[in-house]
Design a protein around this motif. Sequence first.
Motif, short mmCIF file in Angstrom:
data_model
loop_
_atom_site.label_atom_id
_atom_site.label_comp_id
_atom_site.label_asym_id
_atom_site.label_seq_id
_atom_site.Cartn_x
_atom_site.Cartn_y
_atom_site.Cartn_z
N TRP A 26 3.87 -7.29 2.75
CA TRP A 26 2.85 -7.66 3.72
C TRP A 26 1.54 -7.85 2.98
O TRP A 26 1.22 -7.07 2.07
N ASP A 60 6.14 -0.51 1.91
CA ASP A 60 6.28 -1.70 2.77
C ASP A 60 7.71 -2.22 2.83
O ASP A 60 7.97 -3.22 3.48
N GLU A 77 0.22 -4.78 9.41
CA GLU A 77 1.44 -4.10 8.97
C GLU A 77 1.18 -3.24 7.74
O GLU A 77 1.67 -2.11 7.64
N SER A 92 -3.39 -6.67 6.05
CA SER A 92 -2.72 -7.08 7.29
C SER A 92 -2.47 -5.84 8.15
O SER A 92 -2.44 -4.71 7.65
N VAL A 142 3.10 -1.16 15.73
CA VAL A 142 2.91 -2.36 14.90
C VAL A 142 4.11 -2.56 13.98
O VAL A 142 4.66 -3.66 13.88
N LEU A 143 4.53 -1.49 13.30
CA LEU A 143 5.64 -1.61 12.36
C LEU A 143 6.97 -1.84 13.07
O LEU A 143 7.83 -2.58 12.58
N ALA A 163 7.05 -5.45 13.95
CA ALA A 163 7.22 -6.28 12.75
C ALA A 163 8.66 -6.19 12.23
O ALA A 163 9.24 -7.21 11.83
#
Length: 179
Positions: free
Chosen positions: A109, A126, A115, A113, A168-169, A172
């Motif tokens: 990412w 990540d 993420e 950002s 958020v994660l 994603a």
Amino acid sequence: MVYHTRQRPAPGARCEWAGCPEAAAYPAPRAPDRLHDYVWFCLDHVRAYNREWSYCPDMDRAEIDAAVRASMEFGRRPLGGGFGAPPVFGDPCDIFAGAHERAPPSRRWPPGSPEAEAAAAMSLSDDMTLPALKSRYKELVKHHHPDANGGCPASEERMKSITRAYRVLQDALSAAPAR
């Protein structure tokens, strides 16, 4: 106080130490091979009995140490050359050749950002997976939940940031194409 046993002395039982008129309230095993069969003593005599007790009356110090080590290993033997050594096994098709050198695929990412910031907030790399994310979220919730910290306002704020980062994660990772 009676120790962890379901057996109780007979009502009105007397200490089994020769010549002792005290009441029997404390169990002690009769013999090393009969650990659940008890002799009943008063407090002073159970202490004396326990000072002289030996589970290994016929063993020398080296044999006792070996028995203790064996009991800690639960009958397991280390694979390979010993503890800490990688297991040694055949791999005729070279399936595992170089497996330890390959890094898992990474989702990079862009720095800054949402993420990347969410992963940093949860102390995750990540390239985490959805199950790893869920596991880390549960771990952080248990640690930072306000109920577990006496209603601490800082803990409540940390919990909110953890929940935002998790959402958020999760979004994603759920939207990421399968590899």
